[in-house]
Design a protein around this motif. Structure first.
Motif, short mmCIF file in Angstrom:
data_model
loop_
_atom_site.label_atom_id
_atom_site.label_comp_id
_atom_site.label_asym_id
_atom_site.label_seq_id
_atom_site.Cartn_x
_atom_site.Cartn_y
_atom_site.Cartn_z
N ASN A 293 0.79 -1.27 -0.05
CA ASN A 293 0.14 0.00 0.04
C ASN A 293 0.86 1.39 0.14
OD1 ASN A 293 0.83 -0.51 2.66
ND2 ASN A 293 -0.91 0.89 3.71
N VAL A 294 2.08 1.30 0.08
CA VAL A 294 3.06 2.45 0.25
C VAL A 294 4.21 2.15 -0.86
CG1 VAL A 294 2.47 2.90 2.40
CG2 VAL A 294 4.35 1.68 2.10
N THR A 295 4.88 3.27 -1.21
CA THR A 295 5.98 3.28 -2.06
C THR A 295 7.16 4.18 -1.15
OG1 THR A 295 4.73 2.98 -4.05
CG2 THR A 295 7.04 3.84 -4.58
N VAL A 296 8.33 3.81 -1.33
CA VAL A 296 9.39 4.51 -0.98
C VAL A 296 10.22 5.37 -2.08
CG1 VAL A 296 11.68 4.44 0.28
CG2 VAL A 296 9.73 2.79 0.93
N TYR A 297 10.34 6.78 -2.03
CA TYR A 297 10.82 7.61 -2.96
C TYR A 297 12.17 8.07 -2.30
CZ TYR A 297 6.42 7.38 -5.24
OH TYR A 297 5.00 6.92 -5.78
N PRO A 298 13.13 7.67 -2.72
CA PRO A 298 14.64 8.38 -2.46
C PRO A 298 14.69 9.53 -2.97
CG PRO A 298 15.05 6.00 -3.03
CD PRO A 298 13.57 6.57 -3.52
N VAL A 299 15.05 10.73 -2.28
CA VAL A 299 15.11 12.30 -2.74
C VAL A 299 16.59 12.56 -2.10
CG1 VAL A 299 14.00 14.37 -3.02
CG2 VAL A 299 12.45 12.61 -2.72
N SER A 300 17.38 13.08 -2.86
CA SER A 300 18.58 14.05 -2.64
C SER A 300 18.15 15.18 -2.23
CB SER A 300 19.41 13.92 -3.88
OG SER A 300 20.08 12.86 -4.00
N LEU A 301 18.88 15.60 -1.07
CA LEU A 301 18.72 16.74 -0.30
C LEU A 301 19.84 17.80 -0.28
CD1 LEU A 301 16.87 15.29 2.59
CD2 LEU A 301 15.90 16.41 0.64
N THR A 302 19.78 19.10 0.04
CA THR A 302 20.75 19.93 0.70
C THR A 302 20.86 19.81 2.05
OG1 THR A 302 19.25 21.65 0.28
CG2 THR A 302 20.97 21.40 -1.55
N GLN A 303 21.45 18.91 2.32
CA GLN A 303 21.41 18.46 3.92
C GLN A 303 22.66 17.68 4.43
OE1 GLN A 303 19.13 15.14 5.72
NE2 GLN A 303 17.79 16.99 6.50
N PHE A 304 23.29 18.06 5.64
CA PHE A 304 24.28 17.40 5.95
C PHE A 304 24.34 17.16 7.55
CE2 PHE A 304 25.62 21.77 6.54
CZ PHE A 304 26.02 21.82 7.69
N TYR A 305 24.57 15.82 7.91
CA TYR A 305 24.56 15.48 9.23
C TYR A 305 25.97 15.71 9.85
CZ TYR A 305 20.26 12.68 9.70
OH TYR A 305 19.07 12.17 9.96
N TRP A 306 25.94 16.29 11.08
CA TRP A 306 27.20 16.63 11.85
C TRP A 306 27.38 16.32 13.09
CZ3 TRP A 306 24.84 19.55 15.45
CH2 TRP A 306 23.74 20.28 15.21
N LEU A 307 28.50 16.33 13.53
CA LEU A 307 28.88 16.16 15.11
C LEU A 307 29.37 17.71 15.46
CD1 LEU A 307 29.73 14.88 17.90
CD2 LEU A 307 31.95 14.22 16.76
N ALA A 308 28.75 18.04 16.45
CA ALA A 308 29.30 19.65 16.77
C ALA A 308 29.81 19.57 18.22
CB ALA A 308 27.84 20.41 17.02
N LEU A 309 30.98 20.21 18.30
CA LEU A 309 31.81 20.20 19.21
C LEU A 309 31.89 21.41 19.87
CD1 LEU A 309 34.74 18.15 17.74
CD2 LEU A 309 33.00 17.29 19.05
N HIS A 310 31.33 21.97 21.14
CA HIS A 310 31.13 23.22 21.59
C HIS A 310 32.42 23.86 21.85
CE1 HIS A 310 28.47 26.15 24.11
NE2 HIS A 310 28.84 26.48 23.00
N GLN A 311 32.84 24.99 21.41
CA GLN A 311 34.12 25.66 21.44
C GLN A 311 34.48 26.32 22.82
OE1 GLN A 311 36.53 25.33 18.98
NE2 GLN A 311 35.08 23.64 18.39
N THR A 312 33.30 26.45 23.69
CA THR A 312 33.49 26.92 24.88
C THR A 312 34.17 25.61 25.78
OG1 THR A 312 31.27 26.09 25.53
CG2 THR A 312 31.57 28.37 24.79
N ASN A 313 34.21 24.26 25.33
CA ASN A 313 34.90 23.28 26.19
C ASN A 313 36.49 23.17 25.29
OD1 ASN A 313 36.03 21.01 27.01
ND2 ASN A 313 34.04 20.04 26.91
N PRO A 314 37.29 23.56 26.21
CA PRO A 314 38.72 23.65 25.95
C PRO A 314 39.17 22.28 25.35
CG PRO A 314 38.75 23.61 28.05
CD PRO A 314 37.37 23.91 27.81
N LEU A 315 38.26 21.16 25.37
CA LEU A 315 38.94 20.03 24.70
C LEU A 315 38.91 19.89 23.25
CD1 LEU A 315 36.59 17.38 26.89
CD2 LEU A 315 39.25 17.74 27.04
N PHE A 316 37.95 20.77 22.63
CA PHE A 316 38.01 20.50 21.10
C PHE A 316 38.48 21.87 20.61
CE2 PHE A 316 33.82 18.89 23.21
CZ PHE A 316 34.47 17.62 23.06
N ASN A 317 39.02 22.88 21.12
CA ASN A 317 39.64 23.98 20.55
C ASN A 317 40.84 23.60 19.50
OD1 ASN A 317 39.27 25.95 23.45
ND2 ASN A 317 37.91 25.77 21.96
N ASP A 318 41.66 22.50 19.82
CA ASP A 318 42.72 22.25 18.89
C ASP A 318 42.11 21.45 17.65
OD1 ASP A 318 45.00 21.14 17.63
OD2 ASP A 318 46.20 21.26 19.71
#
Length: 556
Positions: A293-318
């Motif tokens: 009863n359904v069909t799957v349609y793949p559609v390309s997007l202007t989208q990206f997945y990301w891992l955000a590393l908060h720059q207020t944490n000095p662990l991630f500044n380098d």
């Protein structure tokens, strides 16, 4: 030079023939040319009221899932993915995403920019009425931007998209001019992206964020559907707007149903209780494809997945630490496992869907555990105690990774945790409900690391997601600041000549792949699940397809 704001290209699917793909790529190239030098114009085709075509049926209800109660105001600071779909139906913008990928007319029928690129003039559609019967005018456009979007203290959602706009002037009953601080070549594309116009006669003199009678009860837009009934925790029912300027919808009702659990969404789609949805849990794709009863349609997007590393944490500044984390993640295996292959590895923000601007010649960060460990060591992080966790100055490398209980995000977080553990990082997962994560991580910026995605207009201008002016209250979630990156982002936004613009964005992608303001994960395809009785949906991502919901119909 004329833009591609007019004309209707026959809809094509990303799963269709090679010829269609060639056409799609040609359009993308023409879109780039459409932002050429000199005066840029866009025009609307002659208005044609939508009639009941051959085989089209009037009536019926379409049901779409959302993950939480929405806020019925596209600019509200709490208006995110749970609100986006419904707000695209209730509120029109000056432009909308075209079926040919270029900005298309909506409340504006035509537009042009000055030779110096410092102003854009929009001719507005006449005869448009708000859902309460009041006339739509240029004053509504000026009010929306001058009094809500451009007022920095309000912190409107999406306001960071319009940092280049100084003010909006009314130059006629149906004409406005956007005065700019600097040239903004992508303005028509951004006006097509979650930039609905609000009614001045309702908001004037009121706090736009505490106006509960509008934001949570009875919103007033100009869209093809208007509010019917809002039942908190259950659904929002919209009814057809017979006075819609694009023609009365075929459908009688459009229901947005709160279904937070992705497995429940799938079950309801298979039982015909949902009409159309995005399949976030791609592990279930084979199960869904097997349904009749359904069909799957793949559609390309202007989208990206990301891992955000908060720059207020000095662990991630380098930068070496961020690069080490990129090498540590086996992103292709993550794609194969979590997204069932419906994605490609990302090393920058510009999706391959934007073929005219995508640059593959960047740092690739192919999975390499030893290289990741070497980079950490260069940054001073070593396991000196033998407990499997790297330390620096006696402090272990440990942090909390916030993950929303939505779609595939928990699975992404769990795999990332294991990969980062293998290079000596102690990562604690904190799984949260979607709205709680938005409040904590996005609005308050109270986090160490988080995983999510950005979807953006069909244009390479990604300034709102990376510029230092959008930290803390904008869409620069890591609060990343880099003067050189700012210059490249501003140059890209100000450049309209196609060849020069492409060169700027080539340089931008190379620079970002090296500095990693986010750790880029992948560019996904949207898997759209549609009931086979639902017709008239253009082959666009669901967010964009909703701009054409008045054309949807149900086969009996």
């Amino acid at each position: 030079m004329k833009s591609l704001a007019s004309g209707n290209l026959k809809s094509f699917g990303w799963r269709s023939s090679t010829v269609a793909m060639v056409i799609a790529l040609l359009i993308l190239s023409l879109v780039a040319v459409g932002y050429g030098r000199g005066v840029q114009k866009g025009t609307a085709p002659a208005d044609v009221k939508t009639g009941i075509g051959s085989g089209h049926r009037k009536g019926g209800t379409v049901t779409i899932p959302i993950v939480a109660d929405p806020t019925l105001n596209p600019w509200h600071p709490n208006s995110y993915i749970e609100s986006l779909l419904i707000n695209r139906v209730l509120f029109d913008g000056l432009t909308k995403p075209g079926k040919n990928l270029a900005p298309a007319p909506d409340l504006a029928t035509s537009w042009e920019t000055s030779k110096d690129g410092l102003s854009w003039t929009f001719q507005l559609r006449s005869g448009v009425t708000w859902h309460d019967g009041k006339p739509f005018t240029a004053d509504d456009v000026a009010y929306t931007f001058n009094e809500i979007v451009l007022r920095k203290e309000l912190g409107a959602n999406g306001s960071s998209y319009f940092k280049a706009v100084d003010k909006v002037e009314v130059t006629g009953p149906q004409r406005v001019v956007f005065r700019l601080k600097r040239p903004f070549a992508a303005l028509p594309a951004y006006l097509a992206y979650n930039a609905g116009i609000l009614p001045k006669h309702i908001f004037e003199g009121k706090d736009p964020w505490t106006l509960t009678s509008f934001n949570k009860e009875t919103p007033v837009g100009t869209g093809p559907f208007k509010i019917g009934k809002y039942t908190s925790g259950q659904s929002v029912e919209l009814v057809a707007n017979p006075d819609y300027f694009g023609g009365a919808p075929y459908l009688d009702r459009l229901v947005f149903k709160v279904v937070a659990d992705p497995n429940s969404q799938i079950a309801q789609a298979l039982s015909n209780d949902l009409s159309i949805m995005i399949l976030d849990n791609k592990a279930a794709v084979d199960r869904v494809k097997g349904a009749k009863n359904v069909t799957v349609y793949p559609v390309s997007l202007t989208q990206f997945y990301w891992l955000a590393l908060h720059q207020t944490n000095p662990l991630f500044n380098d930068v070496k630490v961020r690069q080490a984390m990129a090498y540590a993640l086996d992103r292709q295996t993550m794609i194969n496992t979590i997204d069932r292959g419906y994605a490609t590895v990302a090393n920058g923000p510009i999706s391959p869907a934007l073929k005219a601007y995508y640059n593959p010649d960047v740092i690739k960060y192919k999975y390499n555990v030893q290289k990741a460990k070497d980079l950490l060591a260069q940054a001073g992080w070593k396991d000196t105690t033998g407990d499997g966790i790297v330390e620096k100055d006696g402090n272990p490398f440990q942090f909390v990774l916030d993950i929303a209980k939505k779609g595939n995000l928990e699975a992404v977080g769990q795999m990332a945790q294991q990969y980062l553990k293998a290079i000596g990082m102690n990562v604690q997962l904190n799984s949260m409900e979607w709205n709680a994560l938005i409040q904590k991580d996005i609005i308050k910026r109270d986090y160490d690391a988080t995983i999510n995605w950005w979807t953006y207009p069909n244009d390479p201008d990604v300034l709102p997601y990376f510029h230092s002016s959008t930290v803390k209250t904008g869409n620069n979630i890591p609060d990343f600041k880099d003067p050189q990156l700012d210059k490249l982002l501003e140059l890209g936004q100000s450049t309209s000549e196609p060849a020069k613009r492409k060169q700027v964005y080539d340089d931008l992608q190379k620079y970002m792949s090296n500095t990693l303001p986010y750790v880029f994960l992948w560019y996904p395809q949207e898997l759209q699940v549609r009931n086979n009785n639902l017709r008239g949906v253009p082959d666009l991502g669901l967010r964009d397809a909703l701009h054409y919901v008045n054309e949807w119909w149900i086969k009996q």
